[in-house]
Design a protein around this motif. Structure first.
Motif, short mmCIF file in Angstrom:
data_model
loop_
_atom_site.label_atom_id
_atom_site.label_comp_id
_atom_site.label_asym_id
_atom_site.label_seq_id
_atom_site.Cartn_x
_atom_site.Cartn_y
_atom_site.Cartn_z
N LEU A 148 5.76 5.63 -1.29
CA LEU A 148 6.52 7.14 -2.03
C LEU A 148 7.60 6.51 -2.19
O LEU A 148 9.04 7.52 -3.06
CB LEU A 148 6.61 7.71 -1.49
N HIS A 149 8.69 5.07 -2.18
CA HIS A 149 10.01 4.59 -1.94
C HIS A 149 10.01 3.55 -1.92
O HIS A 149 8.75 2.95 -1.40
CB HIS A 149 10.82 5.55 -1.46
N GLY A 150 10.89 2.72 -2.88
CA GLY A 150 10.96 1.60 -3.12
C GLY A 150 10.42 0.87 -3.40
O GLY A 150 9.67 0.79 -4.74
N ASP A 151 10.25 -0.93 -3.79
CA ASP A 151 9.64 -1.99 -4.11
C ASP A 151 7.96 -2.28 -3.50
O ASP A 151 7.72 -2.89 -4.41
CB ASP A 151 10.51 -2.82 -4.49
N ALA A 152 7.55 -1.11 -3.08
CA ALA A 152 6.21 -1.56 -2.33
C ALA A 152 5.10 -1.49 -2.94
O ALA A 152 5.53 -0.87 -4.30
CB ALA A 152 6.48 -1.36 -0.82
N THR A 153 4.14 -2.26 -2.82
CA THR A 153 3.29 -2.33 -4.13
C THR A 153 2.26 -1.58 -3.14
O THR A 153 1.64 -1.73 -1.98
CB THR A 153 2.91 -3.31 -4.54
N PRO A 154 1.05 -1.09 -3.90
CA PRO A 154 0.07 -0.46 -3.33
C PRO A 154 -0.82 -1.05 -2.49
O PRO A 154 -0.59 -2.49 -2.79
CB PRO A 154 -1.20 0.85 -4.51
N ALA A 155 -1.96 -0.93 -1.78
CA ALA A 155 -2.60 -1.36 -1.07
C ALA A 155 -4.36 -0.65 -0.98
O ALA A 155 -4.02 0.53 -0.74
CB ALA A 155 -2.14 -1.87 0.26
N ALA A 156 -4.95 -1.48 -0.24
CA ALA A 156 -6.49 -0.97 -0.23
C ALA A 156 -7.68 -1.53 1.00
O ALA A 156 -7.00 -2.83 1.39
CB ALA A 156 -7.17 -0.89 -1.00
N TRP A 157 -7.88 -0.96 1.91
CA TRP A 157 -9.00 -1.90 2.58
C TRP A 157 -9.85 -0.33 3.05
O TRP A 157 -9.54 0.38 2.54
CB TRP A 157 -7.95 -2.19 4.08
N ILE A 158 -10.89 -1.27 3.98
CA ILE A 158 -11.83 -0.66 4.96
C ILE A 158 -11.66 -0.92 6.33
O ILE A 158 -11.36 -1.92 6.48
CB ILE A 158 -13.12 -1.29 4.40
N GLU A 159 -12.03 0.21 7.03
CA GLU A 159 -11.35 0.26 8.41
C GLU A 159 -12.96 1.48 9.22
O GLU A 159 -13.39 2.11 8.15
CB GLU A 159 -9.99 0.66 8.90
N MET A 160 -12.72 1.08 10.07
CA MET A 160 -13.79 2.26 11.07
C MET A 160 -12.96 2.19 12.76
O MET A 160 -12.60 1.56 12.57
CB MET A 160 -15.30 0.75 11.91
N GLU A 161 -13.16 3.31 12.88
CA GLU A 161 -12.87 4.11 13.54
C GLU A 161 -13.93 5.02 14.77
O GLU A 161 -14.28 5.09 13.99
CB GLU A 161 -11.61 5.37 13.83
#
Length: 512
Positions: A148-161
């Motif tokens: 929501l701020h800065g120059d960062a880029t979106p990311a996606a992954w799959i995880e299990m809990e």
């Protein structure tokens, strides 16, 4: 209004793109009779932190989440490697004051802002035991993180809990993990979604914390002292929310942490620049004094209650229990107010800033590069010398107020000696551990004596109040006499306890 629960879970990598075909059959593992599909939940959470990510740096997370069965504000505070305390508050437009206060020791008063949005499509499975009781919940999350701020880029992954139910033995997780491991499933690289989002998106703090001073030599005296100071600062920060929520023994533990820090900063003046550390020590003394009344009241109430309950009914003259309750309500309320006032003050925030800077970049002197065994051994001997003199002085005095005061001063010296020895246990090994235990026993004897001194003062006030109200003072006098006898017993124990701690080879052991 808030509520809390203990959350114990582990996160795992998902080795298949669809996140389902790889899941091994868990039936029969650790008492699991069936795996029940609970459907899909859509979760949407905005995580809040300071510009320099102070909460994340202290392993805490604050989020506003919608969707699922627990929508609301959630503050997660670390407990163990697998466990956190999750404090919840109802949904609102801004960070709830109660959660802001509980995060204060980590945020240090800096503004909490939205930093990342994390959405997850969660497939939930319930792991059910033989009696149809839920043992745990297994969820597979398809995650999307948006900075929501800065120059960062979106990311996606799959995880299990895998999260165990409240009554499930945490050892259940080990059995499930063995089965998952045999199927090629490993732990996730980060302990939380936020930590992974920060890593995957490349989100950076607007002002990164300073690294440790470049002059810290690994394994040196400065390195060992820094490690200990860091651990105590971390403990104080962790205890702050517990004190605010009146958790048992939290005030005592925070007060002891203040003492440990004060003692070590004093004992290692040859290692740390006292121009920096002495002002911090003064502020730690101030904080400890604000915690003292609450702790003393807690100890005295427990002490008097147990003593009264142990008396035969025929000796309980007058409204003793009622008098004790009146005394406690007034004293405890005042002590609690003073503690909360201190934790809410600008002075406390300034102290937290000073401690963070001290742990992050310690003001090391040239001696800090020296051999840890030699430098820390000399510090132990110096504190021991002070303790030796105070014990000898106290034992020379006749019984009475002057001796009580001298024994109290010896107790303080015993604590300082114990804490500096405790900080040196890793480089000095078993000799330091054994000496620390013997000094702890001396401190225990002296502490028992001082507790009786303090208890007698309080009993005198209780007896005076009872007399003014026309109530019998017999019970308070009886307890006073027993406290005097307890103090006398501790005084008789002291010479033997001190003889074990003051062995002739001590100077050779730590002076080599």
């Amino acid at each position: 209004m808030t509520e809390s629960k203990r959350e114990t879970e582990r996160k795992y990598e998902v080795p298949a793109a669809d996140g389902t075909g790889w899941l091994p059959d868990l039936t029969g593992v650790a008492g699991i009779e069936s795996v029940v599909d609970q459907g899909i939940e859509e979760l949407d959470a905005v995580y809040y932190d300071t510009d320099d990510l102070r909460l994340a740096g202290a392993s805490a997370t604050l989020r506003r989440r919608t969707g699922g069965s627990d929508a609301g504000w959630h503050l997660k505070l670390p407990l163990t490697a697998d466990s956190r305390e999750e404090v919840r508050a109802p949904l609102s437009g801004t960070v709830p004051d109660a959660l802001r206060d509980l995060a204060l020791s980590r945020s240090r008063g800096a503004e909490l802002k939205p930093v990342v949005r994390i959405r997850a499509s969660r497939g939930v499975r319930r792991l059910v035991g033989a009696d149809r009781t839920a043992l745990a919940e297994l969820s597979i999350d398809v995650v999307r993180a948006e900075p929501l701020h800065g120059d960062a880029t979106p990311a996606a992954w799959i995880e299990m809990e895998v999260e165990v139910a409240t009554d499930t033995d945490p050892g259940f997780l080990d059995a499930v993990e063995r089965t998952l491991s045999e199927s090629g499933v490993g732990r996730a690289p980060t302990p939380s979604k936020l930590a992974r989002a920060l890593r995957e998106t490349g989100l950076k703090a607007s002002r990164a914390p300073e690294e440790h001073a470049g002059t810290v030599v690994p394994g040196s005296a400065g390195d060992e002292v820094r490690r200990y100071v860091e651990a105590q600062v971390r403990a104080l920060v962790d205890l702050d929310p517990a004190v605010r929520r009146e958790r048992p023994d939290s005030v005592h533990r925070m007060r002891v942490t203040c003492r440990r820090l004060r003692s070590v900063l004093r004992s290692y003046r040859p290692v740390l620049d006292r121009a920096v550390t002495d002002p911090v020590r003064e502020e730690l003394k101030w904080l400890g004094s604000r915690l003292a009344d609450a702790r003393d009241q807690e100890v005295l109430l427990e002490r008097f209650t147990s003593r009264i309950e142990a008396l035969p009914p025929e000796l309980l003259f007058g409204p003793v229990s009622a008098r004790l309750r009146v005394w406690d309500v007034g004293s405890a309320s005042d002590a609690r107010r003073r503690t909360l006032d201190a934790l809410g003050s600008d002075r406390y925030l300034a102290l937290l800033d000073s401690l963070a800077a001290l742990a992050r970049r310690p003001p090391l002197r040239d001696t800090a590069a020296g051999d840890a065994r030699k430098v820390m051994g000399r510090a132990i001997l110096k504190e021991y010398g002070r303790l030796e003199g105070r014990v000898a002085h106290a034992l020379e005095l006749p019984p009475g107020p002057a001796r009580d005061t001298a024994l109290h001063q010896a107790r303080k010296a015993a604590k300082k000696t114990r804490y500096v020895t405790e900080s040196a246990c890793e480089p000095l090994g078993r000799p330091a551990e054994r000496f620390g235990k013997r000094v702890k026993n001396v401190q225990k004897v002296l502490g028992g004596h001082q507790d009786s001194v303090v208890a007698r003062r309080a009993l005198w006030k209780l007896a005076s109040a009872a007399q003014s109200a026309g109530e019998p003072g017999f019970v308070w006098g009886l307890l006073y006499g027993r406290e005097q006898a307890a103090a006398d017993a501790r005084e008789r124990e002291l010479p033997a306890a001190w003889a074990k701690a003051s062995r002739p080879k001590l100077r050779k052991t730590f002076g080599s």
